[in-house]
Scaffold this motif. Structure first.
Motif, mmCIF file in Angstrom:
data_model
loop_
_atom_site.group_PDB
_atom_site.id
_atom_site.type_symbol
_atom_site.label_atom_id
_atom_site.label_comp_id
_atom_site.label_asym_id
_atom_site.label_seq_id
_atom_site.Cartn_x
_atom_site.Cartn_y
_atom_site.Cartn_z
ATOM 1 N N LEU A 158 12.677 -29.294 16.119
ATOM 2 C CA LEU A 158 13.389 -28.442 14.955
ATOM 3 C C LEU A 158 12.111 -27.864 14.778
ATOM 4 O O LEU A 158 11.254 -27.373 15.182
ATOM 5 C CB LEU A 158 12.692 -30.251 14.137
ATOM 6 N N LEU A 159 13.110 -26.620 13.858
ATOM 7 C CA LEU A 159 12.775 -25.647 13.792
ATOM 8 C C LEU A 159 13.140 -24.924 11.939
ATOM 9 O O LEU A 159 14.533 -24.983 11.689
ATOM 10 C CB LEU A 159 13.256 -24.514 14.728
ATOM 11 N N ARG A 160 12.166 -24.925 11.083
ATOM 12 C CA ARG A 160 11.989 -23.982 10.094
ATOM 13 C C ARG A 160 11.944 -22.631 10.320
ATOM 14 O O ARG A 160 10.955 -22.173 10.447
ATOM 15 C CB ARG A 160 11.056 -24.729 9.308
ATOM 16 N N CYS A 161 13.369 -21.287 10.176
ATOM 17 C CA CYS A 161 13.039 -19.991 10.624
ATOM 18 C C CYS A 161 12.659 -19.341 8.435
ATOM 19 O O CYS A 161 12.570 -20.455 7.794
ATOM 20 C CB CYS A 161 13.779 -19.794 11.060
ATOM 21 N N PRO A 162 11.754 -18.523 8.968
ATOM 22 C CA PRO A 162 11.739 -17.910 7.584
ATOM 23 C C PRO A 162 13.097 -17.879 6.662
ATOM 24 O O PRO A 162 14.413 -17.275 7.048
ATOM 25 C CB PRO A 162 10.741 -16.550 8.232
ATOM 26 N N VAL A 196 19.165 -38.366 12.275
ATOM 27 C CA VAL A 196 18.254 -39.137 12.882
ATOM 28 C C VAL A 196 19.146 -39.997 13.870
ATOM 29 O O VAL A 196 18.265 -40.527 15.950
ATOM 30 C CB VAL A 196 17.489 -40.242 11.846
ATOM 31 N N LYS A 197 20.126 -40.723 13.731
ATOM 32 C CA LYS A 197 20.420 -41.534 14.846
ATOM 33 C C LYS A 197 20.427 -40.833 16.029
ATOM 34 O O LYS A 197 20.613 -41.347 17.087
ATOM 35 C CB LYS A 197 21.819 -42.336 14.498
ATOM 36 N N ASP A 198 21.061 -39.604 15.997
ATOM 37 C CA ASP A 198 22.113 -38.983 17.009
ATOM 38 C C ASP A 198 20.749 -38.088 18.019
ATOM 39 O O ASP A 198 20.319 -38.072 19.375
ATOM 40 C CB ASP A 198 22.090 -37.743 16.322
ATOM 41 N N ALA A 199 19.388 -38.023 17.074
ATOM 42 C CA ALA A 199 18.390 -37.936 17.324
ATOM 43 C C ALA A 199 17.591 -38.829 18.419
ATOM 44 O O ALA A 199 16.334 -38.266 19.555
ATOM 45 C CB ALA A 199 16.678 -36.758 16.596
ATOM 46 N N LYS A 200 17.484 -39.509 17.926
ATOM 47 C CA LYS A 200 16.694 -40.574 18.696
ATOM 48 C C LYS A 200 18.288 -41.073 19.988
ATOM 49 O O LYS A 200 16.784 -41.138 20.959
ATOM 50 C CB LYS A 200 16.721 -42.177 17.650
ATOM 51 N N LYS A 201 19.218 -40.837 19.923
ATOM 52 C CA LYS A 201 19.409 -41.277 21.196
ATOM 53 C C LYS A 201 19.484 -40.479 22.191
ATOM 54 O O LYS A 201 20.078 -40.640 23.141
ATOM 55 C CB LYS A 201 21.012 -41.201 20.822
ATOM 56 N N PHE A 202 19.514 -38.770 21.821
ATOM 57 C CA PHE A 202 19.143 -38.119 22.242
ATOM 58 C C PHE A 202 17.198 -37.807 22.932
ATOM 59 O O PHE A 202 17.766 -37.664 24.815
ATOM 60 C CB PHE A 202 19.318 -36.682 21.830
ATOM 61 N N THR A 254 16.457 -29.153 26.678
ATOM 62 C CA THR A 254 15.938 -28.766 24.654
ATOM 63 C C THR A 254 16.991 -28.926 24.629
ATOM 64 O O THR A 254 17.633 -27.820 24.815
ATOM 65 C CB THR A 254 14.282 -28.236 25.167
ATOM 66 N N ILE A 255 16.556 -29.238 22.567
ATOM 67 C CA ILE A 255 17.718 -28.752 22.094
ATOM 68 C C ILE A 255 16.859 -28.338 20.778
ATOM 69 O O ILE A 255 15.677 -28.618 20.847
ATOM 70 C CB ILE A 255 18.910 -29.318 21.730
ATOM 71 N N ILE A 256 16.925 -26.916 20.296
ATOM 72 C CA ILE A 256 16.187 -26.457 19.190
ATOM 73 C C ILE A 256 17.174 -26.544 18.604
ATOM 74 O O ILE A 256 18.177 -26.200 18.306
ATOM 75 C CB ILE A 256 15.555 -25.627 19.095
ATOM 76 N N GLN A 310 10.928 -39.054 10.348
ATOM 77 C CA GLN A 310 11.518 -40.539 11.017
ATOM 78 C C GLN A 310 12.007 -39.454 12.081
ATOM 79 O O GLN A 310 12.919 -40.885 12.901
ATOM 80 C CB GLN A 310 13.335 -40.114 9.750
ATOM 81 N N THR A 311 12.797 -37.983 12.862
ATOM 82 C CA THR A 311 12.553 -38.417 14.069
ATOM 83 C C THR A 311 11.471 -38.521 15.332
ATOM 84 O O THR A 311 12.340 -38.750 16.603
ATOM 85 C CB THR A 311 13.701 -36.860 14.036
ATOM 86 N N LYS A 312 10.130 -38.118 14.399
ATOM 87 C CA LYS A 312 9.375 -38.174 15.536
ATOM 88 C C LYS A 312 9.853 -37.233 16.571
ATOM 89 O O LYS A 312 8.850 -37.107 17.234
ATOM 90 C CB LYS A 312 9.374 -39.553 15.977
ATOM 91 N N ALA A 313 10.192 -36.055 16.257
ATOM 92 C CA ALA A 313 10.181 -35.240 17.078
ATOM 93 C C ALA A 313 9.091 -33.707 16.991
ATOM 94 O O ALA A 313 9.171 -34.112 16.434
ATOM 95 C CB ALA A 313 12.064 -34.199 16.379
#
Length: 345
Positions: free
Chosen positions: A263-267, A248-254, A107-109, A292-295
């Motif tokens: 994916l994380l959006r902090c305050p 997105v390219k890296d995300a799909k490969k991973f 898992t990569i956050i 786009q990533t569908k993550a």
């Protein structure tokens, strides 16, 4: 005999001088602290090769570094994540390096701070350069550099006057460069960059905690806010056209090799949040990135227990709130099945 006496006198004077210098800086409020430099980062990055698909790697900018507390995460999951986030920088080079040079499929956050995540792919721009330097250093560091780092740790942990930041810009440096910048000479052109004070303390495993002074001293917190204001006028507009497809390219490969991407959006709060809404509105940046990533993706505004957390300097959480944020986030992710990744290579 005279040579021996001279050596003893020199040694005594050196001890007196160093002790006086150390006591002076401690009287000014300084204390020993580690520098979050490329050496400290590389030690953690090297551990990635020993991780399994059950492990979690944290990447992103300073919000992930401050807001995810490793002790709290381990308390909730019984596993300690690997902290690879880096302040004031884009997470894209680090994520790209992991995807391209390792077979890690756990898992990569990835923390998404819009102004940094979407900033640039230009290799000489600061947000990109800072993390690319760290990724490159991990692969290229020599045994001498590794030894030098390990020998420096006891000194950094013991002596306040050892404070020497890898990145320029901090007003707290105790070295020739930092001290000379404080000297006023005639009509020398003044640097309009506001005094930027370090407001976090980091451990050997790169667990970062906000200094209590940031929470209790409004003037101190405001000095950091002024820096964010300066960057708001100095930073170029987001380059979504290049950063989005790159990631997105890296995300799909991973994910194609079985990796679990989150994916994380902090305050963020106050003027910082207002600026983000104006420059990188959620629907055009965060929502599009998720689509786009569908993550799996978690935005603090989507959860009642997270959306009202306050950032003392508009961009990072206090230790108390960071512990709360970490624990609540883990509970949310567990309920969603986001941390039940168990696929084998």
């Amino acid at each position: 005999m005279k040579l021996k006496q001279s050596l003893i006198v020199a040694l005594i004077l050196s001890i007196i001088g160093l002790t006086s210098w150390e006591l002076f800086w401690r009287s000014q409020g300084y204390y020993p602290t580690l520098d979050d430099n490329k050496d400290l980062w590389a030690v953690q990055r090297a551990k990635l090769k020993t991780l399994t698909n059950q492990d979690v790697v944290l990447t992103g900018s300073s919000r992930v570094l401050f807001d995810i507390q490793l002790d709290a995460w381990e308390e909730e999951t019984k596993k300690r994540p690997l902290q690879l986030a880096s302040v004031g920088s884009s997470p894209l080079p680090i994520f790209h390096d992991i995807v391209e040079t390792t077979d890690f499929a756990g898992t990569i956050i990835v923390g998404v701070t819009p102004t940094l995540f979407f900033s640039t792919t230009y290799p000489l721009a600061d947000p990109w350069r800072r993390t690319q330097i760290r990724a490159d250093f991990h692969h290229e560091r020599t045994y001498a550099q590794r030894l030098n780092h390990h020998l420096s740790i006891p000194l950094q942990n013991s002596l306040a006057f050892m404070i020497n930041y890898e990145e320029r810009g901090y007003a707290d440096e105790i070295n020739l460069r930092g001290l000379l910048q404080k000297v006023k000479i005639g009509n020398r052109i003044k640097n309009d960059f506001p005094a930027f004070h370090d407001f976090g303390d980091i451990d050997l495993d790169r667990n970062m905690k906000m200094r209590e002074k940031t929470v209790t001293d409004t003037a101190f917190a405001n000095s950091i806010i002024r820096v964010w204001g300066w960057y708001a006028t100095a930073f170029p507009p987001p380059d979504k056209a290049s950063t989005m497809p790159f990631f997105v390219k890296d995300a799909k490969k991973f994910m194609a090799r079985g990796g679990n991407l989150i994916l994380l959006r902090c305050p963020s709060t106050g003027g910082f949040r207002m600026g983000e809404n104006a420059v990188s509105p959620r629907k055009d940046y965060w929502d599009e990135l998720v689509a786009q990533t569908k993550a799996k993706a978690y935005h603090f505004e989507d959860y009642e227990q997270l959306k009202y957390l306050d950032c003392p300097e508009w961009s990072h959480l206090s230790v108390k709130d960071a512990n709360y944020f970490t624990k609540e986030l883990v509970k949310i992710m567990k309920a969603d099945g986001a941390l039940s990744h168990s696929k084998t290579n």
